[in-house]
Write a protein that holds these residues in place. Structure first.
Motif, PDB file in Angstrom:
ATOM      1  N   VAL A 334       0.877  -1.174   0.000  1.00 57.24           N
ATOM      2  CA  VAL A 334       0.000   0.000   0.000  1.00 57.24           C
ATOM      3  C   VAL A 334       0.911   1.220   0.000  1.00 57.24           C
ATOM      4  N   ALA A 335       0.793   2.069  -1.024  1.00 52.00           N
ATOM      5  CA  ALA A 335       1.710   3.202  -1.167  1.00 52.00           C
ATOM      6  C   ALA A 335       0.966   4.446  -1.634  1.00 52.00           C
ATOM      7  N   ASP A 336       1.482   5.589  -1.245  1.00 49.49           N
ATOM      8  CA  ASP A 336       1.021   6.857  -1.799  1.00 49.49           C
ATOM      9  C   ASP A 336       1.420   6.895  -3.269  1.00 49.49           C
ATOM     10  N   ARG A 337       0.465   7.217  -4.130  1.00 50.14           N
ATOM     11  CA  ARG A 337       0.723   7.183  -5.572  1.00 50.14           C
ATOM     12  C   ARG A 337       1.905   8.074  -5.963  1.00 50.14           C
ATOM     13  N   SER A 338       2.093   9.174  -5.280  1.00 50.42           N
ATOM     14  CA  SER A 338       3.165  10.107  -5.623  1.00 50.42           C
ATOM     15  C   SER A 338       4.542   9.614  -5.175  1.00 50.42           C
ATOM     16  N   ARG A 339       4.573   8.519  -4.397  1.00 47.74           N
ATOM     17  CA  ARG A 339       5.853   8.020  -3.885  1.00 47.74           C
ATOM     18  C   ARG A 339       6.130   6.586  -4.345  1.00 47.74           C
ATOM     19  N   SER A 340       5.642   6.262  -5.534  1.00 49.58           N
ATOM     20  CA  SER A 340       5.794   4.890  -6.021  1.00 49.58           C
ATOM     21  C   SER A 340       7.259   4.518  -6.258  1.00 49.58           C
ATOM     22  N   GLN A 341       8.136   5.511  -6.478  1.00 53.73           N
ATOM     23  CA  GLN A 341       9.558   5.216  -6.671  1.00 53.73           C
ATOM     24  C   GLN A 341      10.218   4.708  -5.388  1.00 53.73           C
ATOM     25  N   ASP A 342       9.577   4.945  -4.241  1.00 56.79           N
ATOM     26  CA  ASP A 342      10.192   4.598  -2.959  1.00 56.79           C
ATOM     27  C   ASP A 342       9.956   3.150  -2.533  1.00 56.79           C
ATOM     28  N   VAL A 343       9.260   2.379  -3.353  1.00 61.32           N
ATOM     29  CA  VAL A 343       9.007   0.975  -3.004  1.00 61.32           C
ATOM     30  C   VAL A 343      10.320   0.216  -2.816  1.00 61.32           C
ATOM     31  N   LYS A 344      11.358   0.645  -3.523  1.00 64.33           N
ATOM     32  CA  LYS A 344      12.669  -0.031  -3.421  1.00 64.33           C
ATOM     33  C   LYS A 344      13.188  -0.043  -1.983  1.00 64.33           C
ATOM     34  N   HIS A 345      12.768   0.920  -1.153  1.00 68.70           N
ATOM     35  CA  HIS A 345      13.235   0.952   0.228  1.00 68.70           C
ATOM     36  C   HIS A 345      12.635  -0.193   1.048  1.00 68.70           C
ATOM     37  N   ILE A 346      11.435  -0.624   0.697  1.00 67.47           N
ATOM     38  CA  ILE A 346      10.836  -1.786   1.361  1.00 67.47           C
ATOM     39  C   ILE A 346      11.627  -3.041   1.026  1.00 67.47           C
ATOM     40  N   VAL A 347      12.021  -3.165  -0.240  1.00 67.16           N
ATOM     41  CA  VAL A 347      12.817  -4.320  -0.653  1.00 67.16           C
ATOM     42  C   VAL A 347      14.154  -4.332   0.082  1.00 67.16           C
ATOM     43  N   ALA A 348      14.754  -3.160   0.248  1.00 63.52           N
ATOM     44  CA  ALA A 348      16.025  -3.081   0.977  1.00 63.52           C
ATOM     45  C   ALA A 348      15.866  -3.566   2.416  1.00 63.52           C
ATOM     46  N   GLN A 349      14.750  -3.223   3.043  1.00 63.31           N
ATOM     47  CA  GLN A 349      14.498  -3.685   4.412  1.00 63.31           C
ATOM     48  C   GLN A 349      14.308  -5.204   4.462  1.00 63.31           C
ATOM     49  N   LEU A 350      13.602  -5.748   3.462  1.00 61.26           N
ATOM     50  CA  LEU A 350      13.417  -7.203   3.404  1.00 61.26           C
ATOM     51  C   LEU A 350      14.753  -7.915   3.245  1.00 61.26           C
ATOM     52  N   LYS A 351      15.654  -7.360   2.435  1.00 62.36           N
ATOM     53  CA  LYS A 351      16.972  -7.957   2.260  1.00 62.36           C
ATOM     54  C   LYS A 351      17.748  -7.957   3.569  1.00 62.36           C
ATOM     55  N   LEU A 352      17.682  -6.846   4.301  1.00 58.31           N
ATOM     56  CA  LEU A 352      18.384  -6.770   5.579  1.00 58.31           C
ATOM     57  C   LEU A 352      17.875  -7.828   6.555  1.00 58.31           C
ATOM     58  N   ARG A 353      16.581  -8.138   6.473  1.00 55.47           N
ATOM     59  CA  ARG A 353      15.979  -9.156   7.343  1.00 55.47           C
ATOM     60  C   ARG A 353      16.130 -10.558   6.774  1.00 55.47           C
ATOM     61  N   ASN A 354      16.704 -10.645   5.551  1.00 57.24           N
ATOM     62  CA  ASN A 354      16.833 -11.934   4.851  1.00 57.24           C
ATOM     63  C   ASN A 354      15.481 -12.624   4.721  1.00 57.24           C
ATOM     64  N   HIS A 355      14.479 -11.836   4.418  1.00 54.00           N
ATOM     65  CA  HIS A 355      13.114 -12.347   4.263  1.00 54.00           C
ATOM     66  C   HIS A 355      12.928 -12.872   2.840  1.00 54.00           C
ATOM     67  N   ASP A 356      12.335 -14.054   2.714  1.00 60.73           N
ATOM     68  CA  ASP A 356      12.158 -14.673   1.394  1.00 60.73           C
ATOM     69  C   ASP A 356      11.355 -13.815   0.429  1.00 60.73           C
ATOM     70  N   ALA A 357      10.548 -12.894   0.938  1.00 58.36           N
ATOM     71  CA  ALA A 357       9.644 -12.132   0.071  1.00 58.36           C
ATOM     72  C   ALA A 357      10.373 -11.213  -0.900  1.00 58.36           C
ATOM     73  N   TYR A 358      11.653 -10.948  -0.706  1.00 58.40           N
ATOM     74  CA  TYR A 358      12.375 -10.148  -1.694  1.00 58.40           C
ATOM     75  C   TYR A 358      12.915 -11.029  -2.815  1.00 58.40           C
ATOM     76  N   ARG A 359      13.036 -12.349  -2.557  1.00 58.11           N
ATOM     77  CA  ARG A 359      13.646 -13.249  -3.525  1.00 58.11           C
ATOM     78  C   ARG A 359      12.638 -13.976  -4.400  1.00 58.11           C
ATOM     79  N   LEU A 360      11.589 -14.496  -3.795  1.00 58.76           N
ATOM     80  CA  LEU A 360      10.708 -15.368  -4.560  1.00 58.76           C
ATOM     81  C   LEU A 360       9.263 -15.255  -4.082  1.00 58.76           C
ATOM     82  N   HIS A 361       8.366 -15.742  -4.936  1.00 57.80           N
ATOM     83  CA  HIS A 361       6.944 -15.784  -4.627  1.00 57.80           C
ATOM     84  C   HIS A 361       6.612 -17.086  -3.909  1.00 57.80           C
TER      85      HIS A 361
END
Length: 480
Positions: A334-361
């Motif tokens: 869920v994101a503010d439409r004007s900040r759609s470029q910032d989704v990459k920061h969520i992925v960066a957080q998932l990588k730091l947590r080594n969460h599978d959701a950044y790698r695969l479905h």
């Protein structure tokens, strides 16, 4: 003279999470019309004049996924499909350099290459074909040609080219909004579309002149690569050790901004790099309130929203505006439409947590088919496994888990220890930890089964392969 399209299919598409993942990157995103961005790129290339083959540069892990996408296209049946398989991502300049060596070795230094990103949209195929014809003529004259798209808005997410007809005056990085407005008003600037056209020999000579280290290490990597051929495909499998020595740099920095034989073709072809969910939403038609939806979505009192949901899911929006909502079976954005470029920061957080959701479905593609994790908990995991007709999992063993296979539909040919047996619908077999086993679909329809794992460790890395037809055993080579 024949044209040799080269599709660069890499990247992770972090701004398009949760649909785009490391093992399901942006080119494999399926749009509302049912085609993936990669399929659209292939059709775009295959529809041009004088094309007999298409070369795709992609990650080795994504070869079978790529091949499946191409096999679904009627346009792919009459073309030779060539592949350069990278062990890991290394930016665009190494991909272009090694592709140029491959094309030059196969067709000669004068062979003309058309380099296309796999994850862009071009809505005007006729205009694109006209731009390619102009670029082709310039390339035959020894030029390295870039494609510059005429801007329609002050975009800050694109690089720009200042041009005077076919002359490139300078490249400009992604600008501020004020600069973008200035560029748009001047009429001298074009969006850098990341597409190129040149002779293989010319680009190799220019790389040697302007990026000698890249040219030398790319040549070493090409020389160390393994080759494999079939009836309608050729593969070049790059060696990881030599590929790691190739500088990680874009073709813009390594070549385009340095070459003195550069030319630009201005074009207006309905181009977008679809680099954000806001750009994806623009591909759908809005309702009276500006809402765009993909899937089963109910809306009340909401405006200017984009909502995408998977099949068999329903979403509802009430009293909100300017939102992007992307729902997948295992993740929600869920994101503010004007900040759609910032989704990459969520992925960066998932990588730091080594969460599978950044790698695969939850549904994971493999060369032989797919598996979907239905449920998991302490010491157990339940999967649905789908095996394509004629496909086979590797002969393997697990140290820490046992498996129970129940056939739902189709017929399974199973190796279980020293036994080989056929298992039919509503039948099952149990595989203790430490047993060698293999699963194969000998039939002509998909094999569907439920796998129940139990044990002290259920990670996907608890697997020892002894034999594998897809090149996943050390020293093996993938096949089609």
């Amino acid at each position: 003279m024949a044209l040799h399209p080269v599709i660069l299919s890499g990247g992770s598409g972090t701004r398009l999470w949760p649909v785009s993942r490391e093992l399901h990157p942006k080119p494999f995103i399926r749009l509302a019309d049912g085609e993936t961005l990669l399929q659209k790129a292939f059709v775009r290339a295959a529809s041009l004049d004088d094309v007999a083959d298409v070369l795709t540069v992609t990650n080795r892990e994504l070869f079978f996924k790529t091949s499946d996408d191409f096999e679904a296209l009627p346009q792919a049946r009459s073309l030779t499909k060539n592949y350069i398989l990278e062990p890991f991502g290394r930016n665009t300049a190494p991909a272009v350099a090694i592709a140029a060596q491959y094309i030059a070795a196969s067709y000669g230094d004068d062979a003309v290459m058309l380099v296309l990103p796999a994850d862009h949209i071009v809505n005007d195929q006729r205009g694109f074909a006209e731009a390619v014809r102009e670029a082709h003529a310039l390339a035959l004259d020894g030029r390295i040609v870039v494609f510059g798209v005429k801007p329609h808005s002050p975009e800050t997410g694109y690089g720009y080219i200042e041009a005077d007809h076919n002359v490139v005056k300078r490249f400009v990085e992604k600008p501020t909004i004020d600069k973008a407005n200035e560029y748009l008003a001047s009429g001298r600037f074009l969006w850098n579309a990341g597409m190129f056209c040149f002779k293989a020999g010319v680009v190799l000579a220019e790389l040697a002149k302007h990026s000698a280290d890249l040219a030398s290490t790319a040549n070493d990597c090409y020389s160390a690569a393994k080759t494999l051929s079939g009836s309608d495909f050729n593969q070049l499998l790059l060696d990881a050790e030599t590929f790691e020595q190739v500088p990680d740099i874009s073709v813009d920095y390594a070549l385009a901004e340095k070459s003195t034989v550069l030319a630009v073709v201005p074009c207006d072809i309905g181009w977008s790099d679809v680099g954000s969910w806001s750009a994806i939403s623009d591909l759908s038609q809005p309702d009276a309130e500006g809402n765009r939806v993909v899937g089963d979505v109910l809306i009340h009192g909401s405006s200017n929203c984009f909502v995408q949901v998977e099949e068999q899911r329903v979403a509802g929006l009430v009293g909100v505006r300017d939102l992007i909502v992307i729902d997948t079976p295992d993740a929600l954005l869920v994101a503010d439409r004007s900040r759609s470029q910032d989704v990459k920061h969520i992925v960066a957080q998932l990588k730091l947590r080594n969460h599978d959701a950044y790698r695969l479905h939850r549904e994971v593609h493999r060369p032989w088919g797919t598996y979907t994790v239905l449920e998991e908990g302490s010491r157990f995991k339940i999967k649905r496994i789908v095996v394509k007709p004629g496909a086979s999992l590797s002969l393997q063993m697990h140290h820490h888990r046992s498996e129970h296979w129940i056939v739902v539909s189709g017929t399974a040919k199973v190796v279980n220890g020293d036994n080989e047996l056929l298992i039919y619908t509503n039948e099952s077999t149990f595989i203790p930890a430490g047993h060698r086993h293999r699963l194969e679909n000998p039939g002509v329809i998909k094999l569907v089964l439920i796998e129940v794992q139990s044990g002290e460790y259920l990670g996907e890395d608890d697997i020892v392969r002894f034999n594998d037809r897809y090149g996943r055993v050390e020293g093996g080579t993938p096949t089609s």
